[in-house]
Design an enzyme around this catalytic site. Structure first.
Site, mmCIF file in Angstrom:
data_model
loop_
_atom_site.group_PDB
_atom_site.id
_atom_site.type_symbol
_atom_site.label_atom_id
_atom_site.label_comp_id
_atom_site.label_asym_id
_atom_site.label_seq_id
_atom_site.Cartn_x
_atom_site.Cartn_y
_atom_site.Cartn_z
ATOM 1 N N HIS A 12 0.849 -1.194 0.000
ATOM 2 C CA HIS A 12 0.000 0.000 0.000
ATOM 3 C C HIS A 12 0.881 1.240 0.000
ATOM 4 O O HIS A 12 1.812 1.350 0.796
ATOM 5 C CB HIS A 12 -0.895 -0.007 1.240
ATOM 6 C CG HIS A 12 -1.683 1.256 1.423
ATOM 7 N ND1 HIS A 12 -2.399 1.843 0.407
ATOM 8 C CD2 HIS A 12 -1.876 2.056 2.523
ATOM 9 C CE1 HIS A 12 -2.989 2.934 0.865
ATOM 10 N NE2 HIS A 12 -2.682 3.090 2.126
ATOM 11 N N HIS A 41 0.861 5.801 -1.023
ATOM 12 C CA HIS A 41 0.124 6.986 -1.460
ATOM 13 C C HIS A 41 0.909 7.648 -2.594
ATOM 14 O O HIS A 41 1.040 8.867 -2.622
ATOM 15 C CB HIS A 41 -0.079 7.960 -0.295
ATOM 16 C CG HIS A 41 -1.107 7.536 0.711
ATOM 17 N ND1 HIS A 41 -1.752 8.403 1.538
ATOM 18 C CD2 HIS A 41 -1.624 6.309 0.995
ATOM 19 C CE1 HIS A 41 -2.606 7.733 2.322
ATOM 20 N NE2 HIS A 41 -2.534 6.461 2.013
ATOM 21 N N ASP A 88 2.030 -4.718 -20.254
ATOM 22 C CA ASP A 88 3.116 -5.604 -19.813
ATOM 23 C C ASP A 88 2.874 -6.145 -18.398
ATOM 24 O O ASP A 88 3.414 -7.186 -18.033
ATOM 25 C CB ASP A 88 4.458 -4.856 -19.835
ATOM 26 C CG ASP A 88 5.045 -4.766 -21.241
ATOM 27 O OD1 ASP A 88 4.652 -5.553 -22.121
ATOM 28 O OD2 ASP A 88 5.902 -3.888 -21.459
ATOM 29 N N HIS A 106 -8.585 7.472 -1.456
ATOM 30 C CA HIS A 106 -7.552 7.002 -0.551
ATOM 31 C C HIS A 106 -6.241 6.805 -1.328
ATOM 32 O O HIS A 106 -5.405 7.708 -1.352
ATOM 33 C CB HIS A 106 -8.043 5.722 0.132
ATOM 34 C CG HIS A 106 -7.144 5.218 1.214
ATOM 35 N ND1 HIS A 106 -7.603 4.492 2.283
ATOM 36 C CD2 HIS A 106 -5.811 5.330 1.391
ATOM 37 C CE1 HIS A 106 -6.583 4.193 3.074
ATOM 38 N NE2 HIS A 106 -5.497 4.689 2.545
ATOM 39 N N TYR A 150 9.369 -13.289 -22.682
ATOM 40 C CA TYR A 150 10.167 -12.186 -22.138
ATOM 41 C C TYR A 150 10.985 -12.711 -20.961
ATOM 42 O O TYR A 150 10.510 -13.517 -20.180
ATOM 43 C CB TYR A 150 9.245 -11.055 -21.679
ATOM 44 C CG TYR A 150 9.949 -9.882 -21.049
ATOM 45 C CD1 TYR A 150 10.299 -8.767 -21.801
ATOM 46 C CD2 TYR A 150 10.278 -9.875 -19.699
ATOM 47 C CE1 TYR A 150 10.936 -7.672 -21.223
ATOM 48 C CE2 TYR A 150 10.925 -8.794 -19.111
ATOM 49 C CZ TYR A 150 11.256 -7.693 -19.883
ATOM 50 O OH TYR A 150 11.900 -6.615 -19.314
#
Lengths: 232, 232, 232, 232
Positions: free
Chosen positions: C92, C94, C117, C166, C228
């Site tokens: 998480h 910001h 991708d 948020h 890849y």
């Protein structure tokens, strides 16, 4: 005198530059100890500055200790300390996004939880100073117009302001951080200013954060019921 | 010859890169000493450059000392020195926000105190050079169009210009800084360019700084009544 | 207990700061091992944090090992692990552009191969939490509204979400990376958020990536036919 | 085999990361030597990569030397080398501003001298690949659509292209730089992309650079009459 605090205030000022909030010699941080404030000297390069260059003044603005002139914004700092006895640090920058809002004359609205974690409501923008206010005692009157803006607000719950066409001031209420809490608020203010700017360009109709989320996030970190961070 | 000044001019050029104003070999700074200028060599990488690579020319543009060719913008620098005898340093960058205003052909208006602390009024943008001016003596004529733009302005009170569709030139009046004051003006110009850009996107109707605030902030730092910084 | 994983989770959290995704103490990363999760402690400065500060909890949220309180967002992490058993890490932040989209309440559309991708379709934005959801068990309900958003989506093919007003959560399915894959997804999410933002300002009529290019780029890097990178 | 060139190509690839053009393992640079190309391996972290990891292929795409798989974009590189025998280096990034123009499907117009110093005209954007082109041989067809875009252009005078909804490719004509000239062009492309973006937001009516200034700046640095930089 206050050598330990000078060290902290020095470090807080250095953080302004390290965190990218200011170039050159811009910006200033002060901290209050008892009835004194310790503040950065005026116009000294960050790389040449030392803790002993910090200037100590009493709350009337008289230099008590220090060889250098204090920041030219000292009277603004003092007026903020006079306006709210719970404030122990003040910080002034020209950080780019917050200053853009100040130049635009527009408050930074609470639009997300990043804002709510630190500021319990919009960051207000002052009115412009009048000709007389600028001519008579500019820095003092800058402090007074900030106080006028906060006359119905809680200084510690919204520890930042935009001075119109000038830039941000932030503050903090910790007596033991030597100004670092005011600097932290300046870092967050710049962060939310940039995020709001981008939000507005993505979606001009984006809505404000509901009060119940503002409450939740603010009180998750502040006050008796806070549960963010470790126990002190 | 002028080893001490070469060192300073070298350092001022290096600052262009360190401050993020230019990538690669872009940009150039010169300083004037008596009737000579010391300038960066053309197209040399910052990491491979040394103080001894700086080139000394007389004010007529004749190389007096140095093994390398001087900056391709040398004639523009010289024309600026010829136009105002109080100028002791010149700096040219393609910094991104100032160059964007130059490409847009729009002056950088005085909209805040950040601007007023360094520039006593708008940063003008030149007219475009004509076909003949470009073909005949491009770099000289770039200097001439800058001088034309400043014919009714005070060079030292507004030490910066945007050359249309090209980029910024800044200058300074300190005889002892080896170009660092012109670089400082370039740093601030980029800062206010970015802040104005963001201001305009936040509020296209944002108003100009009142003259009385422009006066206050400019003269707080410049001239006989200045009280910012320490006594010299 | 799990010293090796604590080291990795610590490193993944440190990367949040090093990659510029968060300032101060913001952000948090967790990793799952068997029926436990290892997560960053709440509100500890990155520079003062050590691997031994990581907190171990069981999947019911009970602290099994560690002296510090776990991240205040722990219940959101747990709810994500409960919702998809293939998830082994959660992150998480910001970060500024992704958070701007979250504040704007607008998904990040697949507009280029950079997006394809890593993410097999748009990054969704959750609905806002209700008053009751915020008041009753905020962090748990944040997890539930994420799960609601993914009820018809493949968590591992679109390992990111924007929580409205948020910020972003990302996750990963590698059992051995200690959270670094979730951090990598957070880095890419911020990258594509910025690119989409600029795309939209350059050309508001820019079209979405055709499905056949989305398929091609996604499956070039994921699944049985991926070609890849190096063979594992 | 080609140890000296591998070292240079390695360094050129590292520059992609150091210059901030790509995060993580993104981007790739190749250089041609005689009838071979040396290219970055696919999906290897920059910090773990060494010069010996570079892969040597012949111009038909057969690996001649190296233990790792070459970049997944190798066929695009090869097709560019096949299309113009004067090209000795190719670089691919997802740099943020250039990629935004690619996603927007809009060429980067020549609006200033920063552009004209490196690119003799607009940076074109390819058409989108068709379903069949993507399904049959995607990377080869990416090269072919670039070649189609340049069928009436001079590859070396405009050493960059935007692949629609994908990102930029740049190239260079120096046989001895191991790819660094293509990287330099990628740095400048990103710089002018950002400046054009800002120009357009400042003044949507900003005009193109007149041809006579484009000519002047381009030929100041390129061709027989060039006078920028030092004599070789």
């Amino acid at each position: 005198m206050f050598d330990n605090i000078k060290e902290k205030v020095y470090e807080a000022n250095i953080q302004l530059y390290k965190q990218g909030l200011v170039p050159l010699t811009w910006g200033n941080v002060s901290a209050r100890v008892e009835d004194y404030i310790i503040i950065k000297p005026s116009g000294v390069e960050y790389e040449k500055m030392s803790p002993q260059d910090m200037v100590v003044l009493d709350l009337a603005g008289k230099v008590i200790d220090g060889k250098l002139k204090p920041s030219s914004d000292t009277k603004t700092h003092l007026e903020i300390y006079h306006s709210c006895s719970q404030i122990y640090s003040v910080c002034h920058t020209h950080s780019k996004y917050a200053t853009s809002y100040a130049q635009a004359g527009i408050p930074i609205k609470a639009m997300g939880t990043t804002h709510a974690d630190y500021f319990f409501g919009d960051i207000p923008c002052t009115r412009a100073l009048t000709y007389d206010e600028v001519e008579s005692d500019y820095e003092l009157n800058t402090g007074k117009v900030i106080a006028e803006t906060f006359k119905d607000k809680d200084w510690l719950q919204i520890p930042a302001v935009l001075v119109k066409q000038h830039g941000p001031f932030t503050w903090g209420g910790s007596a033991d951080k030597g100004g670092l809490d005011a600097v932290e608020n300046a870092v967050v203010l710049e962060e939310i200013a940039q995020i709001n700017y981008q939000t507005m360009l993505i979606n001009p109709a984006a809505v404000l954060l509901p009060d119940y989320v503002l409450n939740k996030h603010y009180y998750r970190k502040h006050g008796a019921g806070a549960y963010y961070g470790q126990k002190k």
